[in-house]
Enzyme design. Sequence first.
Site, PDB file in Angstrom:
ATOM      1  N   LYS A 132     -12.746  -2.453   8.115  1.00 36.58           N
ATOM      2  CA  LYS A 132     -12.617  -3.400   7.010  1.00 36.58           C
ATOM      3  C   LYS A 132     -13.757  -4.408   7.017  1.00 36.58           C
ATOM      4  CE  LYS A 132      -9.487  -6.361   9.686  1.00 36.58           C
ATOM      5  NZ  LYS A 132      -8.248  -7.158   9.704  1.00 36.58           N
ATOM      6  N   HIS A 144      -8.191  -0.909   0.314  1.00 29.57           N
ATOM      7  CA  HIS A 144      -7.275  -2.045   0.227  1.00 29.57           C
ATOM      8  C   HIS A 144      -8.131  -3.292   0.011  1.00 29.57           C
ATOM      9  CE1 HIS A 144      -4.019   0.226   2.548  1.00 29.57           C
ATOM     10  NE2 HIS A 144      -5.103   0.928   2.795  1.00 29.57           N
ATOM     11  N   CYS A 186       0.786  -1.233   0.000  1.00 29.30           N
ATOM     12  CA  CYS A 186       0.000   0.000   0.000  1.00 29.30           C
ATOM     13  C   CYS A 186       0.824   1.293   0.000  1.00 29.30           C
ATOM     14  CB  CYS A 186      -1.019  -0.009   1.126  1.00 29.30           C
ATOM     15  SG  CYS A 186      -0.536  -0.852   2.627  1.00 29.30           S
ATOM     16  N   ASP A 205      -2.852  -8.475  -4.456  1.00 32.48           N
ATOM     17  CA  ASP A 205      -3.045  -7.225  -3.731  1.00 32.48           C
ATOM     18  C   ASP A 205      -3.457  -6.123  -4.701  1.00 32.48           C
ATOM     19  OD1 ASP A 205      -3.048  -5.643  -1.528  1.00 32.48           O
ATOM     20  OD2 ASP A 205      -0.886  -5.376  -1.419  1.00 32.48           O
ATOM     21  N   GLN A 231       0.669 -11.750  -2.832  1.00 30.47           N
ATOM     22  CA  GLN A 231      -0.770 -11.555  -2.665  1.00 30.47           C
ATOM     23  C   GLN A 231      -1.366 -11.057  -3.972  1.00 30.47           C
ATOM     24  OE1 GLN A 231      -1.056  -8.714   0.590  1.00 30.47           O
ATOM     25  NE2 GLN A 231      -1.748 -10.308   1.976  1.00 30.47           N
ATOM     26  N   HIS A 274      -5.208  -1.847  -4.777  1.00 34.52           N
ATOM     27  CA  HIS A 274      -5.691  -0.676  -4.059  1.00 34.52           C
ATOM     28  C   HIS A 274      -6.491   0.186  -5.024  1.00 34.52           C
ATOM     29  CE1 HIS A 274      -2.265  -2.057  -1.626  1.00 34.52           C
ATOM     30  NE2 HIS A 274      -3.023  -1.673  -0.622  1.00 34.52           N
ATOM     31  N   ARG A 277       7.585 -11.021   5.503  1.00 37.95           N
ATOM     32  CA  ARG A 277       7.223 -10.682   6.878  1.00 37.95           C
ATOM     33  C   ARG A 277       8.038 -11.548   7.823  1.00 37.95           C
ATOM     34  NH1 ARG A 277       0.625  -9.722   6.232  1.00 37.95           N
ATOM     35  NH2 ARG A 277       0.865  -8.056   4.680  1.00 37.95           N
TER      36      ARG A 277
END
Length: 818
Positions: A622, A668, A479, A528, A526, A530, A508
């Site tokens: 979320k 997100h 992000c 992922d 991911q 946005h 991570r």
Amino acid sequence: ACGCEQISTTGCSGRAREQREGAMASEQDVRAELEELEKRVAELRLQLSDEGKTEKKRTEHARMTTSAGKEIGEDEGHLGGDFEFKENPEFIAKRLEIYERIKAKRDEELRQQPREKISITLPDGAVVEGTSFETSPLDVASGISAGLANTVVVAKVFYSRRVGQAQQISDSSGFEVENEGAEEINKGELWDLVRPLEGDCKLELLKFEDREAKMVFWHSSAHILGECIECKLGSHLTVGPPVDPGFYYDTYVGSEGISDDLTKKLETDAKRVIKEKQNFERIVLTKDEALELFQDNPFKLSIVRNKIADGSLTTAYRCGPLIDLCMGPHIPHTGKVKCFEVTKASTAYWLGNVENDPLQRIYGISFPDKKMLKEHKEFLRQAAENDHRKKGEQQKLFFFHPYSPGSAFFLPHGARIYTTLLKFIRNQYFKRGYTEVVTPNIYNAKLWMQSGHWEHYRDDMFTFSDADKNIFGLKPMNCPGHCLMFAHARKSYRELPVRMADFGVLHRNEASGALSGLTRVRRFQQDDAHIFCTMEDLENELLGALDFMRYVYTTLGMTYRLERSTRPAKACGIKKDDGSPDVEGIALWDKAESALASVLDQFAGPGNWRDNPGDGAFYGPKIDIKVFDSMRRVHQCATVQLDFQNPIRFNLQFENKNGERERPVMIHRAMLGSVERMIAVLTEHYSGKWPFWLSPRQATVICVHPDHQEFAQSVRDKIHDAGFFCDIDLSTRTMKKQIAVAQEEQFNFMLIVGPKEREHGGADVRTRFGSRVGLQTVDEIIALFTKLRDEHTSDADLANLMPSPDAAAAPKAPLADA
């Protein structure tokens, strides 16, 4: 050594001598630089430990080493002393005598509490009248029906008004909790069914099916086990929490172990405790009373001394002769447990430190219905059989190596699944108006400080310093980088919404003890993305993201449950620098949470989603999507998160219709979540029987006779050239054996080639389930495969596409009930 030390100085060039002499002359400068470097390292350590505070514990069920009082020091690591097994030790009767004296005082105090009329609101809106400090949740349940009163496990209470002054209780559970600021969030209180209510409230009655009720039930079962341990072994208890599923109790038995005979003895005694229907009694204790009550248990004394602040209160619970420090709540009595098993014992350590006293951790499982235990054992059998780590090895999908812990090596078959999932999502990106981007893996720590991740997430990041002493980190999420991308060029409202997708590699720093197959890794990708949009477009974009999610999980054959997770205690933007409330920031959070509620009502319908108070991300509320697999297990994979904070932190703007600068809203969202984790979930969901479109082994050609191998190879090549994975078995095994091997390896189709098939220009097509499609030309086979792939056909729907009635034998994959 490389041998440089053996070179004579007389052989050095004049330039080398000058360099060495210059280095010797600057020895003081080197020392000064080293001192400066050491100072810098010390500063970095201070930053990474949050200005000297205790680092976040990332081990599940970690021991409590910090408290409202002082920390439990290293000098309290060895408390147990000598031990020998002894039934019904003297300390039990002594403790009961003290308990009865204290209990009499508490009972009198309860009688003095004010009795007032209170309103109790049920989930359906009905209001029941009651009396403070008299009416209990069990009274309310009994007023509804005897059946409800018999099946309810625990209550959950949301107080709007309390009669009298609520007692502040210090946690004495013995486990670390990170609840700083949690009192600001009304998540409700789990409440004993027999404990009188203390004011106007909303009341929920939870059954065993509710996760919170399960944990209460297993916690009470742990106390049953604790009673048996004390009475039959004579050992001191430390902590006994619920786990999912089941429970355990830690106890000190010196250098002794817990044999199978002892576990059977404990299990037998538990049946006695259950038969006696011993009531669970809650008692509030002062610190001095707790010290007196547990004077013979050095481990409990350590918890009381260190966890309970002077002048504060804590609680304990009694069932039968057992009295233990506990926050509760518990079931009404031990008779609610209908089946109970002690499953195993293992070694643990006081405070989780191997240097401290060794403990025996005794595990158990229990249920309110005997058939549930039978189902649980079958579930465990299936789970072990379908464990993705086991299937991954059997099907040659992936492996791990100690040289890169937490990072999977995907073998060719596993890589096919991985890339197919990415392609599946990419195709939807193209149809749904997403654009894919590529961003760096490494960022300066200043980026994470600007985004707020440094404060909340740096313990989970891999960080390092470059030659210029700048701190960098491998990105754990995309992000902040996408915020930089959005800010790179001026934006007009005509360009919005911007839907930015990224499959970048993330890292991570998970604790080594937490790594587990593909479900908990350090390196992953991911799906992922946005979305940057206007406030006017927010609801449409959220609905679009939820529709995307529904398409993905319907295709994968999974059901889901929706939850709205609201503002956490440590949310960004709700407090000013001086600690006072930020009214505008709080209003933004309220607006975001209202938007999510509206969208969920539109998408799922009112009442078809749940609230999860205080579990939002630090930057915004979320929507959590809890996905159910074929074994009814729940997984957290997809998520849709609102973010009003990062657009402020990165000063993101666009030009609106009036030519004015306006701030976008950021969403997100991830559908699969971690691709690695999703492969683990799907491996177990499908039991290794991959649907054709996702399968790493779609077809294999089998020869009836070696004379037909050349034709068989041509069949395989044509199917391969059409874009499908097709293998060929050219071994000398019999056809029957080749088919058996192909079924075991979970090939979706077996293409049998003999003289008749060669003449026809095709193959006899069979499924792994044993059904026969029949003789098909190669072009017909390719057409069938193309349809199965493009329509993402599941095994459950495969029978409808088969030209032969034999195909009806294909089993249907079970789908979970949300």
